[in-house]
Design a protein around this motif. Structure first.
Motif, mmCIF file in Angstrom:
data_model
loop_
_atom_site.group_PDB
_atom_site.id
_atom_site.type_symbol
_atom_site.label_atom_id
_atom_site.label_comp_id
_atom_site.label_asym_id
_atom_site.label_seq_id
_atom_site.Cartn_x
_atom_site.Cartn_y
_atom_site.Cartn_z
ATOM 1 N N ASP A 1 0.810 -1.219 0.000
ATOM 2 C CA ASP A 1 0.000 0.000 0.000
ATOM 3 C C ASP A 1 0.850 1.280 0.000
ATOM 4 O O ASP A 1 0.316 2.379 -0.162
ATOM 5 N N LEU A 2 2.158 1.144 0.151
ATOM 6 C CA LEU A 2 3.035 2.317 0.205
ATOM 7 C C LEU A 2 3.573 2.704 -1.166
ATOM 8 O O LEU A 2 4.242 3.733 -1.311
ATOM 9 N N VAL A 3 3.288 1.887 -2.182
ATOM 10 C CA VAL A 3 3.777 2.186 -3.527
ATOM 11 C C VAL A 3 2.650 2.030 -4.533
ATOM 12 O O VAL A 3 1.691 1.302 -4.299
ATOM 13 N N THR A 4 2.773 2.732 -5.639
ATOM 14 C CA THR A 4 1.810 2.601 -6.718
ATOM 15 C C THR A 4 2.530 2.842 -8.038
ATOM 16 O O THR A 4 3.653 3.363 -8.059
ATOM 17 N N HIS A 5 1.894 2.461 -9.132
ATOM 18 C CA HIS A 5 2.502 2.644 -10.449
ATOM 19 C C HIS A 5 2.081 3.977 -11.054
ATOM 20 O O HIS A 5 0.933 4.410 -10.907
ATOM 21 N N GLN A 6 3.020 4.605 -11.720
ATOM 22 C CA GLN A 6 2.749 5.868 -12.405
ATOM 23 C C GLN A 6 3.611 5.907 -13.668
ATOM 24 O O GLN A 6 4.748 5.440 -13.675
ATOM 25 N N SER A 7 3.060 6.461 -14.740
ATOM 26 C CA SER A 7 3.820 6.543 -15.991
ATOM 27 C C SER A 7 4.861 7.655 -15.876
ATOM 28 O O SER A 7 4.534 8.803 -15.558
ATOM 29 N N VAL A 8 6.117 7.294 -16.123
ATOM 30 C CA VAL A 8 7.217 8.257 -16.036
ATOM 31 C C VAL A 8 8.151 8.056 -17.229
ATOM 32 O O VAL A 8 8.071 7.058 -17.948
ATOM 33 N N GLU A 9 9.058 9.019 -17.436
ATOM 34 C CA GLU A 9 10.100 8.850 -18.448
ATOM 35 C C GLU A 9 11.201 8.018 -17.795
ATOM 36 O O GLU A 9 12.050 8.539 -17.073
ATOM 37 N N ILE A 10 11.151 6.740 -18.067
ATOM 38 C CA ILE A 10 12.007 5.799 -17.359
ATOM 39 C C ILE A 10 13.487 6.065 -17.576
ATOM 40 O O ILE A 10 14.284 6.034 -16.626
ATOM 41 N N ASN A 11 13.894 6.338 -18.798
ATOM 42 C CA ASN A 11 15.330 6.474 -19.050
ATOM 43 C C ASN A 11 15.877 7.856 -18.689
ATOM 44 O O ASN A 11 17.047 8.139 -18.934
ATOM 45 N N ALA A 12 15.028 8.717 -18.114
ATOM 46 C CA ALA A 12 15.519 10.005 -17.634
ATOM 47 C C ALA A 12 16.215 9.842 -16.287
ATOM 48 O O ALA A 12 16.938 10.729 -15.839
ATOM 49 N N SER A 13 16.006 8.699 -15.616
ATOM 50 C CA SER A 13 16.641 8.424 -14.325
ATOM 51 C C SER A 13 17.874 7.559 -14.542
ATOM 52 O O SER A 13 17.769 6.388 -14.908
ATOM 53 N N ARG A 14 19.039 8.136 -14.323
ATOM 54 C CA ARG A 14 20.286 7.389 -14.493
ATOM 55 C C ARG A 14 20.457 6.328 -13.412
ATOM 56 O O ARG A 14 21.277 5.415 -13.543
ATOM 57 N N ARG A 15 19.685 6.445 -12.326
ATOM 58 C CA ARG A 15 19.796 5.472 -11.226
ATOM 59 C C ARG A 15 18.877 4.281 -11.414
ATOM 60 O O ARG A 15 18.839 3.388 -10.580
ATOM 61 N N GLY A 16 18.128 4.264 -12.529
ATOM 62 C CA GLY A 16 17.231 3.145 -12.790
ATOM 63 C C GLY A 16 15.889 3.348 -12.113
ATOM 64 O O GLY A 16 15.672 4.312 -11.365
#
Length: 235
Positions: free
Chosen positions: A128-143
């Motif tokens: 319940d502490l996490v949820t899915h959201q559409s993001v620009e995945i490859n904009a995060s260099r940390r994965g």
């Protein structure tokens, strides 16, 4: 002698004229090869639930490389999942091989985990502490983390704001053994193993080493943590 000089000059003239007429691989052909490669990559990711937009970088129109008798080979030379500007390696593996790099702009959007509320250091992640959201995945260099099961049960390493993208470096596996826990010690040698009971003398996670006291012999040994409450010693 004059005839020889004339013939030599004629040969030089013919050579200079024939050079530009040789078959070449043009900048446009290279661009089309990169476009086809990126389009195929985008279609593959669409089937996995991701949306990819792309644009090859500029290629000097004056570029002319040796003719390639077979289709050009194109592959990523950088990880497109960790950069919005990955480079592409374009190569000809024919009789006159050559290689070159082309930059590209690639954007990959898809579902990733974000925090539903502020999370504090040391807190254990539950569904319940996490949820899915559409993001620009490859904009995060940390994965990114795409599956809830990859995060549930992990501990928060530092505070996370509500709605923030959760990256792998923000979480850590909880200790499988804590100081004072009673554990099963398995001593292995060849195809044989012997079990005994022990007590952990420090905290440790799976894959780490920990000192344990053998309760039967009172000896202190160093063992590898293989699961919660279980350690192994290779004899």
């Amino acid at each position: 002698m004059r005839m020889r000089i004339t013939n030599f000059a004629l040969l030089l003239l013919m050579s200079s004229l024939s050079g530009p007429l040789l078959a070449q691989t043009t900048a446009e052909q290279i661009r089309q090869a990169t476009l086809a490669f990126l389009d195929n990559f985008a279609n593959e990711q669409t089937g996995a639930g991701y949306t990819v937009s792309f644009e090859p970088g500029s290629i000097d129109s004056r570029l002319a490389l040796a003719e390639c008798k077979q289709p050009l080979s194109v592959e990523f030379s950088g990880d497109p999942w960790k950069s919005t500007s990955p480079s592409l390696l374009v190569a000809c593996e024919g009789h006159r091989p050559w290689r070159m790099f082309v930059t590209a702009s690639v954007s990959i959007h898809g579902p990733a985990l974000v925090a539903t509320r502020p999370l504090t250091r040391g807190e254990r992640i539950t569904s319940d502490l996490v949820t899915h959201q559409s993001v620009e995945i490859n904009a995060s260099r940390r994965g990114v983390i795409t599956e809830s099961r990859q995060a549930v049960g992990m501990e928060v390493r530092r505070s996370i704001n509500a709605g923030s993208l959760i990256t792998p470096d923000m979480l850590s596996a909880p200790d499988a053994i804590e100081r004072g826990d009673h554990v099963i010690i398995t001593a292995k040698t060849g195809g044989f193993s012997v079990r005994s009971r022990g007590k952990a003398l420090a905290n440790a996670g799976v894959g780490e080493q920990v000192l344990v006291e053998n309760l039967s012999s009172s000896r202190t040994v160093k063992a590898n943590v293989v699961a919660a409450g279980h350690v192994e010693i290779q004899m």
